[in-house]
Scaffold this active site. Sequence first.
Site, PDB file in Angstrom:
ATOM      1  N   THR A  46       0.768  -1.538   0.237  1.00  0.00           N
ATOM      2  CA  THR A  46       0.587   0.518   0.285  1.00  0.00           C
ATOM      3  C   THR A  46       0.593   1.026  -0.059  1.00  0.00           C
ATOM      4  O   THR A  46       0.363   2.325  -0.846  1.00  0.00           O
ATOM      5  CB  THR A  46      -0.521  -0.171   1.560  1.00  0.00           C
ATOM      6  OG1 THR A  46      -1.718  -1.420   1.673  1.00  0.00           O
ATOM      7  CG2 THR A  46      -2.129   1.114   0.797  1.00  0.00           C
ATOM      8  N   THR A  47       2.018   1.425   1.000  1.00  0.00           N
ATOM      9  CA  THR A  47       2.879   2.401   1.193  1.00  0.00           C
ATOM     10  C   THR A  47       3.540   2.835  -0.426  1.00  0.00           C
ATOM     11  O   THR A  47       3.554   3.611  -0.703  1.00  0.00           O
ATOM     12  CB  THR A  47       3.851   2.152   1.817  1.00  0.00           C
ATOM     13  OG1 THR A  47       3.736   1.704   3.540  1.00  0.00           O
ATOM     14  CG2 THR A  47       4.883   3.245   2.227  1.00  0.00           C
ATOM     15  N   TYR A 109     -13.528  -3.531  -0.299  1.00  0.00           N
ATOM     16  CA  TYR A 109     -14.738  -3.132  -1.330  1.00  0.00           C
ATOM     17  C   TYR A 109     -15.715  -3.936  -1.000  1.00  0.00           C
ATOM     18  O   TYR A 109     -17.063  -3.568  -0.669  1.00  0.00           O
ATOM     19  CB  TYR A 109     -14.614  -2.420  -2.071  1.00  0.00           C
ATOM     20  CG  TYR A 109     -15.892  -1.171  -3.601  1.00  0.00           C
ATOM     21  CD1 TYR A 109     -15.637   0.051  -1.969  1.00  0.00           C
ATOM     22  CD2 TYR A 109     -16.385  -1.805  -3.932  1.00  0.00           C
ATOM     23  CE1 TYR A 109     -16.980   0.875  -3.237  1.00  0.00           C
ATOM     24  CE2 TYR A 109     -17.304  -1.381  -5.049  1.00  0.00           C
ATOM     25  CZ  TYR A 109     -17.744   0.233  -4.050  1.00  0.00           C
ATOM     26  OH  TYR A 109     -18.383   0.402  -5.192  1.00  0.00           O
ATOM     27  N   TYR A 135      -2.913 -10.440   4.674  1.00  0.00           N
ATOM     28  CA  TYR A 135      -2.407  -9.236   5.136  1.00  0.00           C
ATOM     29  C   TYR A 135      -4.028  -8.510   5.549  1.00  0.00           C
ATOM     30  O   TYR A 135      -5.159  -8.704   4.575  1.00  0.00           O
ATOM     31  CB  TYR A 135      -2.126  -8.617   4.145  1.00  0.00           C
ATOM     32  CG  TYR A 135      -2.451  -6.963   4.183  1.00  0.00           C
ATOM     33  CD1 TYR A 135      -1.592  -6.328   5.532  1.00  0.00           C
ATOM     34  CD2 TYR A 135      -1.565  -6.229   3.442  1.00  0.00           C
ATOM     35  CE1 TYR A 135      -1.758  -4.665   5.964  1.00  0.00           C
ATOM     36  CE2 TYR A 135      -1.520  -4.047   3.386  1.00  0.00           C
ATOM     37  CZ  TYR A 135      -1.521  -4.177   4.518  1.00  0.00           C
ATOM     38  OH  TYR A 135      -1.289  -2.367   4.783  1.00  0.00           O
ATOM     39  N   ARG A 140      -8.397  -0.432   5.702  1.00  0.00           N
ATOM     40  CA  ARG A 140      -8.525   0.287   4.495  1.00  0.00           C
ATOM     41  C   ARG A 140      -9.742  -0.548   3.502  1.00  0.00           C
ATOM     42  O   ARG A 140     -10.178  -0.400   2.352  1.00  0.00           O
ATOM     43  CB  ARG A 140      -7.185   0.034   4.109  1.00  0.00           C
ATOM     44  CG  ARG A 140      -6.546   0.590   4.341  1.00  0.00           C
ATOM     45  CD  ARG A 140      -4.396   0.913   3.428  1.00  0.00           C
ATOM     46  NE  ARG A 140      -3.780   1.711   3.548  1.00  0.00           N
ATOM     47  CZ  ARG A 140      -3.309   2.928   3.462  1.00  0.00           C
ATOM     48  NH1 ARG A 140      -4.332   3.177   2.343  1.00  0.00           N
ATOM     49  NH2 ARG A 140      -2.821   3.866   3.505  1.00  0.00           N
ATOM     50  N   LYS A 164       0.108 -10.715   8.126  1.00  0.00           N
ATOM     51  CA  LYS A 164       0.651  -9.253   8.160  1.00  0.00           C
ATOM     52  C   LYS A 164      -1.168  -8.521   8.588  1.00  0.00           C
ATOM     53  O   LYS A 164      -2.034  -8.334   8.591  1.00  0.00           O
ATOM     54  CB  LYS A 164       0.544  -8.555   7.533  1.00  0.00           C
ATOM     55  CG  LYS A 164       1.208  -7.457   7.813  1.00  0.00           C
ATOM     56  CD  LYS A 164       1.556  -6.183   6.454  1.00  0.00           C
ATOM     57  CE  LYS A 164       1.725  -4.657   6.401  1.00  0.00           C
ATOM     58  NZ  LYS A 164       1.977  -3.303   5.520  1.00  0.00           N
ATOM     59  N   ILE A 206       6.407  -5.435   9.910  1.00  0.00           N
ATOM     60  CA  ILE A 206       6.428  -5.201   8.469  1.00  0.00           C
ATOM     61  C   ILE A 206       5.993  -3.564   7.877  1.00  0.00           C
ATOM     62  O   ILE A 206       5.251  -2.615   8.119  1.00  0.00           O
ATOM     63  CB  ILE A 206       5.487  -5.525   7.334  1.00  0.00           C
ATOM     64  CG1 ILE A 206       5.857  -6.692   6.331  1.00  0.00           C
ATOM     65  CG2 ILE A 206       5.221  -4.765   5.760  1.00  0.00           C
ATOM     66  CD1 ILE A 206       5.215  -7.361   5.859  1.00  0.00           C
TER      67      ILE A 206
END
Length: 296
Positions: A46-47, A109, A135, A140, A164, A206
């Site tokens: 994402t980062t 979503y 993850y 999010r 994660k 992470i």
Amino acid sequence: MDKLMGTGVALVTPFKNDFSVDTEALANIVEHCIEGGIDYLVALGTTAETATLTPAEKQLVVKTIVQTNAGRLPLVIGIGGNNTSAVIESIKQQDLDGFDAILSVSPYYNKPTQEGIYQHFKAIAENSPLPLIVYNVPGRTGSNILPATVLRLANDFDNIIAIKEASGDMTQVMEIIKDKPKDFMVISGDDMTALSTVLAGGSGVISVLAQGVPNDFSKMISLGLQAKVKEAFDLQYAVQDGVGLIFEEGNPAGIKAVFETLGLATGIVRLPLVPATEGLKRKISQFMKPFVRLHA
């Protein structure tokens, strides 16, 4: 998988003033992480603003990281999404040479049920040539992978090796750690609870901030893994304000402001994100002063 113990970092994608990928800056950030004692690197998380990268740019980012790393640290690649068949196809098409595992985010979503989440990762696990890190980031995705679902996946698939966990809920983290298979890893995906996760029996983190202050963050996690609690918390309190600052106006605007302070990259992000405000940049610059002095 012991090679993924300790501190991993979710690398940013630096941009030039024209918004193109700055491969030189990315290479310098990879070197900064390696020299700072980071244990492994994560590409296209994402980062990395992966959602705004073209397919060609994603491959350029991967190539830059692989070539710069040159086999020195283990590598993880992010391949996830909310269309299960498309994720599987992406895995099949991706050159995974040089990578040790795939990080795959829970579907966002669509808001699937727990059974839908299980079936999504089941399908990916059955089609992945590399071990999988699930993850969970409810803030999010809009849905939470409950401990029972994590444990079901961990027990049913040998190649699902870790989660994660970025719910920020330590009760949830401890429920997973308490009942997980022996070799299954619980990796913090939340910088603020990283040390607490490790001390509870987790495998590491992470991190976002760790790429900006790699020496201190990786040492904190290492001390935590050695159960040197006081020394670890001394470092936790040294970096803690930075965690708040880099997420104050969203990720990765904050960590890119850190790299701007360090002279390693611009603070540029792509829409719909916007750069850190001047006020936040000043606060980040002030926070970074002792770290720049210590590691100059």
